[in-house]
Design a protein around this motif. Structure first.
Motif, PDB file in Angstrom:
ATOM      1  N   GLY A  62     -13.476   3.295  -0.879  1.00 58.08           N
ATOM      2  CA  GLY A  62     -13.866   2.568  -0.160  1.00 58.08           C
ATOM      3  C   GLY A  62     -13.385   1.294  -0.471  1.00 58.08           C
ATOM      4  N   ILE A  63     -13.012   0.546  -2.137  1.00 60.58           N
ATOM      5  CA  ILE A  63     -12.477  -0.870  -1.981  1.00 60.58           C
ATOM      6  C   ILE A  63     -11.191  -0.688  -1.398  1.00 60.58           C
ATOM      7  CG2 ILE A  63     -11.554  -2.369  -3.427  1.00 60.58           C
ATOM      8  CD1 ILE A  63     -13.429  -0.162  -5.961  1.00 60.58           C
ATOM      9  N   ILE A  64     -10.868   0.353  -1.000  1.00 61.66           N
ATOM     10  CA  ILE A  64      -9.203  -0.065  -0.542  1.00 61.66           C
ATOM     11  C   ILE A  64      -9.170  -0.400   1.766  1.00 61.66           C
ATOM     12  CG2 ILE A  64      -6.706   0.773  -0.160  1.00 61.66           C
ATOM     13  CD1 ILE A  64      -6.775   2.416  -2.125  1.00 61.66           C
ATOM     14  N   VAL A  65     -10.114   0.750   2.124  1.00 61.56           N
ATOM     15  CA  VAL A  65     -10.398   0.569   3.068  1.00 61.56           C
ATOM     16  C   VAL A  65     -11.498  -0.118   3.597  1.00 61.56           C
ATOM     17  CG1 VAL A  65     -11.604   2.437   5.314  1.00 61.56           C
ATOM     18  CG2 VAL A  65      -9.625   3.173   3.024  1.00 61.56           C
ATOM     19  N   PHE A  66     -12.867  -0.098   2.703  1.00 62.68           N
ATOM     20  CA  PHE A  66     -14.133  -0.912   3.640  1.00 62.68           C
ATOM     21  C   PHE A  66     -14.427  -2.211   3.118  1.00 62.68           C
ATOM     22  CE2 PHE A  66     -14.910   4.070   4.369  1.00 62.68           C
ATOM     23  CZ  PHE A  66     -14.877   3.805   5.100  1.00 62.68           C
ATOM     24  N   GLY A  67     -13.285  -2.603   1.761  1.00 58.49           N
ATOM     25  CA  GLY A  67     -13.206  -3.935   1.216  1.00 58.49           C
ATOM     26  C   GLY A  67     -14.619  -4.204  -0.162  1.00 58.49           C
ATOM     27  N   TRP A  68     -15.569  -2.616  -0.633  1.00 61.15           N
ATOM     28  CA  TRP A  68     -16.049  -2.365  -1.619  1.00 61.15           C
ATOM     29  C   TRP A  68     -16.446  -3.944  -2.521  1.00 61.15           C
ATOM     30  CZ3 TRP A  68     -17.627   3.463  -2.168  1.00 61.15           C
ATOM     31  CH2 TRP A  68     -17.855   4.023  -0.826  1.00 61.15           C
ATOM     32  N   VAL A  69     -16.791  -4.455  -2.973  1.00 59.61           N
ATOM     33  CA  VAL A  69     -17.247  -5.061  -4.329  1.00 59.61           C
ATOM     34  C   VAL A  69     -18.636  -4.584  -4.989  1.00 59.61           C
ATOM     35  CG1 VAL A  69     -16.927  -7.733  -4.697  1.00 59.61           C
ATOM     36  CG2 VAL A  69     -16.564  -6.904  -2.295  1.00 59.61           C
ATOM     37  N   ILE A  70     -17.505  -3.829  -6.740  1.00 61.03           N
ATOM     38  CA  ILE A  70     -18.956  -3.721  -6.569  1.00 61.03           C
ATOM     39  C   ILE A  70     -18.859  -4.287  -7.734  1.00 61.03           C
ATOM     40  CG2 ILE A  70     -18.627  -1.898  -9.639  1.00 61.03           C
ATOM     41  CD1 ILE A  70     -16.629  -0.502  -7.623  1.00 61.03           C
ATOM     42  N   PRO A  71     -20.421  -5.291  -8.070  1.00 53.52           N
ATOM     43  CA  PRO A  71     -20.507  -5.860  -8.839  1.00 53.52           C
ATOM     44  C   PRO A  71     -20.556  -5.995 -11.267  1.00 53.52           C
ATOM     45  CG  PRO A  71     -22.631  -5.483  -7.170  1.00 53.52           C
ATOM     46  CD  PRO A  71     -21.168  -4.594  -7.541  1.00 53.52           C
ATOM     47  N   GLU A  72     -20.476  -6.744 -11.106  1.00 51.05           N
ATOM     48  CA  GLU A  72     -19.870  -7.102 -12.889  1.00 51.05           C
ATOM     49  C   GLU A  72     -21.080  -6.178 -13.496  1.00 51.05           C
ATOM     50  OE1 GLU A  72     -17.357  -6.865 -16.120  1.00 51.05           O
ATOM     51  OE2 GLU A  72     -17.189  -7.529 -14.165  1.00 51.05           O
ATOM     52  N   GLY A 174     -14.351   3.705 -14.783  1.00 48.25           N
ATOM     53  CA  GLY A 174     -12.745   3.249 -13.997  1.00 48.25           C
ATOM     54  C   GLY A 174     -12.541   2.858 -12.770  1.00 48.25           C
ATOM     55  N   SER A 175     -12.993   3.304 -11.883  1.00 39.97           N
ATOM     56  CA  SER A 175     -12.665   2.953 -11.061  1.00 39.97           C
ATOM     57  C   SER A 175     -12.390   1.796  -9.707  1.00 39.97           C
ATOM     58  CB  SER A 175     -13.819   4.183  -9.838  1.00 39.97           C
ATOM     59  OG  SER A 175     -13.744   5.536 -10.540  1.00 39.97           O
ATOM     60  N   ALA A 176     -12.803   0.461 -10.660  1.00 48.23           N
ATOM     61  CA  ALA A 176     -12.778  -0.352  -9.522  1.00 48.23           C
ATOM     62  C   ALA A 176     -11.886  -1.112 -10.236  1.00 48.23           C
ATOM     63  CB  ALA A 176     -14.228  -1.460 -10.073  1.00 48.23           C
ATOM     64  N   SER A 177     -10.968  -1.059 -11.066  1.00 50.71           N
ATOM     65  CA  SER A 177      -9.875  -2.098 -11.717  1.00 50.71           C
ATOM     66  C   SER A 177      -9.261  -0.931 -11.349  1.00 50.71           C
ATOM     67  CB  SER A 177      -9.849  -1.322 -13.087  1.00 50.71           C
ATOM     68  OG  SER A 177     -10.617  -0.188 -13.927  1.00 50.71           O
ATOM     69  N   VAL A 178      -9.063   0.608 -10.944  1.00 53.84           N
ATOM     70  CA  VAL A 178      -7.952   1.717 -10.949  1.00 53.84           C
ATOM     71  C   VAL A 178      -7.514   0.011  -9.473  1.00 53.84           C
ATOM     72  CG1 VAL A 178      -7.233   3.711 -10.211  1.00 53.84           C
ATOM     73  CG2 VAL A 178      -8.088   3.193 -12.459  1.00 53.84           C
ATOM     74  N   ALA A 179      -8.429   0.645  -8.404  1.00 50.50           N
ATOM     75  CA  ALA A 179      -8.393   0.259  -7.053  1.00 50.50           C
ATOM     76  C   ALA A 179      -7.675  -1.160  -7.035  1.00 50.50           C
ATOM     77  CB  ALA A 179     -10.007   0.661  -6.261  1.00 50.50           C
ATOM     78  N   LEU A 180      -8.526  -2.262  -7.452  1.00 53.22           N
ATOM     79  CA  LEU A 180      -8.019  -2.870  -7.752  1.00 53.22           C
ATOM     80  C   LEU A 180      -6.365  -3.132  -8.474  1.00 53.22           C
ATOM     81  CD1 LEU A 180     -11.027  -5.120  -9.017  1.00 53.22           C
ATOM     82  CD2 LEU A 180     -10.347  -5.045  -6.046  1.00 53.22           C
ATOM     83  N   LEU A 181      -5.731  -2.575  -8.666  1.00 47.40           N
ATOM     84  CA  LEU A 181      -4.919  -2.628  -9.593  1.00 47.40           C
ATOM     85  C   LEU A 181      -3.955  -2.503  -8.115  1.00 47.40           C
ATOM     86  CD1 LEU A 181      -2.369  -2.607 -11.039  1.00 47.40           C
ATOM     87  CD2 LEU A 181      -3.114  -0.441 -12.175  1.00 47.40           C
ATOM     88  N   VAL A 182      -4.250  -1.363  -7.114  1.00 52.85           N
ATOM     89  CA  VAL A 182      -3.981  -0.763  -6.001  1.00 52.85           C
ATOM     90  C   VAL A 182      -3.285  -2.021  -4.984  1.00 52.85           C
ATOM     91  CG1 VAL A 182      -3.975   1.041  -4.000  1.00 52.85           C
ATOM     92  CG2 VAL A 182      -4.495   1.794  -6.477  1.00 52.85           C
ATOM     93  N   LEU A 183      -4.303  -2.831  -5.094  1.00 51.89           N
ATOM     94  CA  LEU A 183      -4.747  -3.765  -3.726  1.00 51.89           C
ATOM     95  C   LEU A 183      -3.586  -4.557  -4.070  1.00 51.89           C
ATOM     96  CD1 LEU A 183      -8.046  -3.948  -2.964  1.00 51.89           C
ATOM     97  CD2 LEU A 183      -6.420  -2.481  -1.526  1.00 51.89           C
ATOM     98  N   ALA A 184      -4.061  -5.357  -5.093  1.00 52.81           N
ATOM     99  CA  ALA A 184      -2.518  -5.836  -6.162  1.00 52.81           C
ATOM    100  C   ALA A 184      -1.228  -5.374  -6.230  1.00 52.81           C
ATOM    101  CB  ALA A 184      -2.844  -5.993  -6.569  1.00 52.81           C
ATOM    102  N   ALA A 185      -0.844  -4.319  -6.235  1.00 51.06           N
ATOM    103  CA  ALA A 185       0.217  -3.781  -6.302  1.00 51.06           C
ATOM    104  C   ALA A 185       1.069  -3.014  -5.515  1.00 51.06           C
ATOM    105  CB  ALA A 185       0.788  -2.861  -7.003  1.00 51.06           C
TER     106      ALA A 185
END
Length: 262
Positions: A62-72, A174-185
């Motif tokens: 969802g973060i990769i495709v739809f750009g979901w942003v999970i609040p802190e 832990g999903s948010a940090s994993v997905a953000l790492l994917v986008l960055a890499a």
């Protein structure tokens, strides 16, 4: 292309590393100590990894495709849920372990009939017990829990639900940090999903190795003494409660979930 393949390979390795996080190992150990066969322990590790992977795929996708942003605050709430879950798992382990150890409190002399607290796996009961010769009024498989295992164990839900839910909760944390790492890499949707799949596969393999390492000494101990098994479960329960309380305090107070701005 070589760089992408290197990142994908790194995803599998990071997945295996992720499986060894302290909260993951403690939670799975707390569950594994209730089982006595390597097959059952490996099954628990695999199901935990499956639940974790499914959550990472859904939330990370969802973060990769739809750009979901999970609040802190939501992310920290998931981590707080992990701490609470560890405490509950530990309390459940202590309850069962103390019952298992309690069966040694009543001892009889040779040739005497007495009432003894006795266990078959997680089932604890009291019945007349005689030594010299030792007699037992029923077979180990003639207990309510054995009947439930026989009737529902093959259906999956009875044996799968607990480690699956634990894996899902850990995946949410832990999903948010994993997905953000994917986008960055990577920065590519298709390869991003491939990365998530390999990360999940690494997590499953890593947890299978962890459960195998945990089960080996437990198997030897369980074959020699139920008292040993009970003490191991007590230790696992205490560690789970202590680490869960530490994690909950760290998230709620130190990181400010309940005391200020996260």
């Amino acid at each position: 292309m070589t760089g992408v393949l290197a990142v994908l390979g790194l995803g599998f390795i990071l997945g295996m590393r992720h499986a060894t996080d302290p909260d993951h190992v403690i939670a799975v150990t707390t569950i594994v100590t209730r089982h006595r066969t390597p097959r059952g322990a490996l099954w628990i590790g695999g199901v935990w990894g499956l639940g974790h992977t499914l959550t990472v795929m859904v939330v990370g996708g969802g973060i990769i495709v739809f750009g979901w942003v999970i609040p802190e605050r939501i992310g920290l709430s998931f981590e707080l849920g992990v701490g609470i879950m560890l405490i509950l798992l530990g309390l459940a382990n202590l309850k069962g372990a103390l019952r298992l150890i309690g069966r040694h409190a009543s001892l009889g002399t040779d040739g005497q009939l007495h009432s003894q607290t006795h266990s078959h796996g997680d089932y604890v009961h009291t019945h007349p017990h005689e030594h010299n010769p030792q007699r037992h009024p029923h077979r180990p498989d003639q207990t309510p829990l054995a009947w439930l295992d026989h009737r529902f164990g093959t259906m999956g839900l009875f044996q799968v639900l607990r480690p699956l839910v634990v894996g899902v909760v850990h995946g949410l944390a832990g999903s948010a940090s994993v997905a953000l790492l994917v986008l960055a890499a990577i920065g590519n949707v298709r390869w991003g999903f491939v990365y998530l799949v390999l990360f999940g596969a690494g997590t499953i393999v890593g947890m299978l190795l962890v459960t195998a390492a945990i089960t080996w000494p437990l198997r030897f101990g369980n074959q020699t003494s139920n008292l040993f098994a009970g003490r191991v479960r007590v230790a696992a329960g205490v560690v789970s409660i202590a680490f869960g309380a530490f994690l909950a305090y760290h998230v709620a107070v130190t990181r400010g979930l309940l005391t200020g701005l996260p």
